[in-house]
Design an enzyme around this catalytic site. Structure first.
Site, PDB file in Angstrom:
ATOM      1  N   GLU A   1       0.820  -1.207   0.000  1.00  0.00           N
ATOM      2  CA  GLU A   1       0.000   0.000   0.000  1.00  0.00           C
ATOM      3  C   GLU A   1       0.859   1.264   0.000  1.00  0.00           C
ATOM      4  O   GLU A   1       0.492   2.274  -0.616  1.00  0.00           O
ATOM      5  CB  GLU A   1      -0.937  -0.012   1.206  1.00  0.00           C
ATOM      6  CG  GLU A   1      -2.034  -1.055   1.152  1.00  0.00           C
ATOM      7  CD  GLU A   1      -1.560  -2.463   1.528  1.00  0.00           C
ATOM      8  OE1 GLU A   1      -2.344  -3.407   1.359  1.00  0.00           O
ATOM      9  OE2 GLU A   1      -0.404  -2.607   1.999  1.00  0.00           O
TER      10      GLU A   1
ATOM     11  N   PRO B   1      14.455 -16.649  -7.261  1.00  0.00           N
ATOM     12  CA  PRO B   1      13.393 -17.343  -6.522  1.00  0.00           C
ATOM     13  C   PRO B   1      12.532 -16.348  -5.746  1.00  0.00           C
ATOM     14  O   PRO B   1      13.045 -15.341  -5.227  1.00  0.00           O
ATOM     15  CB  PRO B   1      14.158 -18.263  -5.571  1.00  0.00           C
ATOM     16  CG  PRO B   1      15.541 -18.360  -6.134  1.00  0.00           C
ATOM     17  CD  PRO B   1      15.799 -17.064  -6.825  1.00  0.00           C
ATOM     18  N   ARG B   2      11.245 -16.622  -5.664  1.00  0.00           N
ATOM     19  CA  ARG B   2      10.335 -15.763  -4.890  1.00  0.00           C
ATOM     20  C   ARG B   2      10.786 -15.671  -3.442  1.00  0.00           C
ATOM     21  O   ARG B   2      10.633 -14.628  -2.804  1.00  0.00           O
ATOM     22  CB  ARG B   2       8.918 -16.335  -4.968  1.00  0.00           C
ATOM     23  CG  ARG B   2       7.871 -15.517  -4.226  1.00  0.00           C
ATOM     24  CD  ARG B   2       7.581 -14.240  -4.958  1.00  0.00           C
ATOM     25  NE  ARG B   2       6.523 -13.472  -4.313  1.00  0.00           N
ATOM     26  CZ  ARG B   2       6.712 -12.573  -3.355  1.00  0.00           C
ATOM     27  NH1 ARG B   2       7.924 -12.322  -2.923  1.00  0.00           N
ATOM     28  NH2 ARG B   2       5.683 -11.909  -2.843  1.00  0.00           N
TER      29      ARG B   2
ATOM     30  N   GLY C   1      15.295  -7.239  -3.433  1.00  0.00           N
ATOM     31  CA  GLY C   1      15.291  -5.876  -3.917  1.00  0.00           C
ATOM     32  C   GLY C   1      16.015  -5.615  -5.209  1.00  0.00           C
ATOM     33  O   GLY C   1      16.214  -4.447  -5.573  1.00  0.00           O
TER      34      GLY C   1
ATOM     35  N   ASN D   1       3.950 -10.506 -10.388  1.00  0.00           N
ATOM     36  CA  ASN D   1       3.691  -9.218 -11.029  1.00  0.00           C
ATOM     37  C   ASN D   1       4.287  -9.140 -12.438  1.00  0.00           C
ATOM     38  O   ASN D   1       5.505  -9.041 -12.606  1.00  0.00           O
ATOM     39  CB  ASN D   1       4.248  -8.094 -10.158  1.00  0.00           C
ATOM     40  CG  ASN D   1       3.752  -6.737 -10.584  1.00  0.00           C
ATOM     41  OD1 ASN D   1       3.167  -6.576 -11.648  1.00  0.00           O
ATOM     42  ND2 ASN D   1       3.970  -5.744  -9.754  1.00  0.00           N
TER      43      ASN D   1
ATOM     44  N   LEU E   1       3.724  -6.624 -14.446  1.00  0.00           N
ATOM     45  CA  LEU E   1       3.913  -5.232 -14.832  1.00  0.00           C
ATOM     46  C   LEU E   1       5.360  -4.774 -14.667  1.00  0.00           C
ATOM     47  O   LEU E   1       5.803  -3.851 -15.366  1.00  0.00           O
ATOM     48  CB  LEU E   1       2.990  -4.335 -14.001  1.00  0.00           C
ATOM     49  CG  LEU E   1       1.491  -4.556 -14.235  1.00  0.00           C
ATOM     50  CD1 LEU E   1       0.679  -3.703 -13.280  1.00  0.00           C
ATOM     51  CD2 LEU E   1       1.110  -4.259 -15.676  1.00  0.00           C
ATOM     52  N   GLU E   2       6.097  -5.411 -13.754  1.00  0.00           N
ATOM     53  CA  GLU E   2       7.487  -4.995 -13.555  1.00  0.00           C
ATOM     54  C   GLU E   2       8.333  -5.197 -14.810  1.00  0.00           C
ATOM     55  O   GLU E   2       8.978  -4.253 -15.275  1.00  0.00           O
ATOM     56  CB  GLU E   2       8.086  -5.717 -12.351  1.00  0.00           C
ATOM     57  CG  GLU E   2       7.495  -5.240 -11.028  1.00  0.00           C
ATOM     58  CD  GLU E   2       8.269  -5.746  -9.824  1.00  0.00           C
ATOM     59  OE1 GLU E   2       9.217  -6.541 -10.018  1.00  0.00           O
ATOM     60  OE2 GLU E   2       7.938  -5.343  -8.698  1.00  0.00           O
TER      61      GLU E   2
END
EC number: 2.4.99.12
Length: 404
Positions: free
Chosen positions: A43, A252-253, A290, A315, A317-318
């Site tokens: 958020e 990896p996530r 990051g 995601n 969109l990245e």
């Protein structure tokens, strides 16, 4: 706090602020702030473009950010230095705490991000004639079904906002089905798209490009989950048959899985962890956080994980904002709208196995696909961007109306 040890453990950080007790509010200097509330990391990222837009418009009016989680607060400190004037933890939604917080902060305007609906605070704001807004409003099908059991309560709660700025068509349709008044709903788009574009524009890839310099094209497998890396490595093996200098970065996530992922690379490739990389690598497995967003900016093509296994996808969109051709598996439930729209714009493609993924990566080196993805990305973000500015245009007049 000693009388409630469970509270002490969970809310030790910011305990006084959560009770509406603030120490140093000197950043207000007697001025009334514009208050934006973002519960946690996601958020805060959504709030970023709105806060940047407000910063340019409000002059010396203080900007105040509140969060619930310590990670959200730290994200705010990292992303919003020089944008917001101060941060506090959000007060508990108890009448006497809410009133104490509002007596101390006395905002000109309040904006909550995405799903943050606290009836006690909203009621107190309404009583004090302080306008409240919900920005980047979203309502999942699951939340809608739960709320449908008490529709009158939720209609009243949403009615406490002057306006609800909605993220997408599907969200708008659910708000209307819940009975929220149409004149309070405004479809403006997704603030996270603006946040990504802002992040893209501010990115500096020079150090990373120098660190990962090499002769062959670079491909990224981002946010992968268990059960996907085997497919990715096999696809890379097939790709190298026709593109022998290709290189692969697997992210990896969950970074703690990096060593296990590297073990899947076998002896056919020169593989390293990113933190221990050496020269001449074929596959690099990222064991840090990051860095994925910037890595996409160096690649010729990408695969986004959580999608070959039933994890709802990650995601898209990245990589798309880098004008990168993107592949994903069939499980994109959490990003269904983005997957559908990016496919229509020629940016994203569904794959189901190593053969299809290898073929996609090979096609990424073809000028036609690269040009199609680049043009599609520009078209997509031109249409979908600007949500924060559209919302701010409707919010700004309330600032002057509410000054006293």
């Amino acid at each position: 706090m000693a009388a409630y040890p469970w509270l002490a453990r969970r809310y030790r950080e910011g305990f006084d602020e959560r009770r509406g007790l603030y120490g140093d509010l000197s950043f207000l200097s007697g001025r009334r702030p514009l208050w934006v509330h973002a519960v946690s990391v996601g958020e805060v990222q959504s709030a970023l473009p709105l806060l940047r837009r407000a910063r340019r418009a409000v002059g010396d009016t203080p900007l105040l950010l509140s969060t619930v989680t310590p990670t959200g607060r730290r994200m705010g400190l990292r992303l919003l230095d020089g944008v917001v004037d101060g941060q506090v933890y959000y007060p508990w939604d108890v009448p006497w705490i809410v009133n104490r917080a509002l007596d101390a902060l006395d905002p000109l305007l309040y904006a909550a991000v995405e799903t943050e609906i606290w009836p006690g605070l909203l009621t107190a704001l309404k009583r004090r004639s302080i306008p409240a807004f919900l920005v980047n409003g979203r309502l999942s099908e699951g939340s809608f079904r739960r709320m449908s059991h008490w529709p009158s309560f939720w209609r009243k709660a949403y009615g406490l906002f002057e306006a609800v700025f909605v993220r997408a068509d599907d969200d708008m349709e659910r708000f209307l089905r819940l009975g929220v008044a149409p004149d309070r709903l405004h479809l403006v788009g997704d603030f996270k798209i603006d946040a990504l574009l802002d992040r893209h524009d501010r990115a500096d890839l020079s150090d990373l490009r120098r660190e990962l310099a090499g002769e062959g094209p670079l491909f990224i497998a981002g946010s992968t989950h268990e059960g996907e890396e085997e497919v990715v490595v096999e696809a890379f093996r097939l790709l190298r048959q026709t593109v022998p200098r290709a290189r692969l970065v697997v992210v990896p996530r969950h970074p703690e899985r990096a060593r296990a992922v590297r073990a899947l690379c076998g002896k056919d490739f020169s593989s390293f962890l990113m933190s221990q990389r050496g020269a001449g690598w074929d596959i690099l497995v990222v064991d840090q956080v990051g860095v994925l967003f910037d890595l996409y900016g160096l690649a010729s093509g990408a695969f986004v994980g959580g999608s070959l296994v039933a994890r709802g996808g990650q995601n898209l969109l990245e990589p798309a904002c880098w004008a990168l051709p993107v592949a994903h598996g069939p499980h994109m439930e959490d990003f269904a709208v983005a997957a559908r729209d990016l496919a229509r714009f020629g940016v994203a493609r569904t794959v189901i196995d190593p053969v299809q993924l290898a073929r996609f990566w090979r096609d990424c080196l073809d000028g036609n696909l690269a040009e199609e993805a680049s043009a599609g990305s520009k078209g997509y973000f031109a249409v979908r961007g600007g949500a924060a500015s559209r919302a701010w245009t409707q919010m700004e007049p309330y600032l002057s109306q509410n000054r006293r």
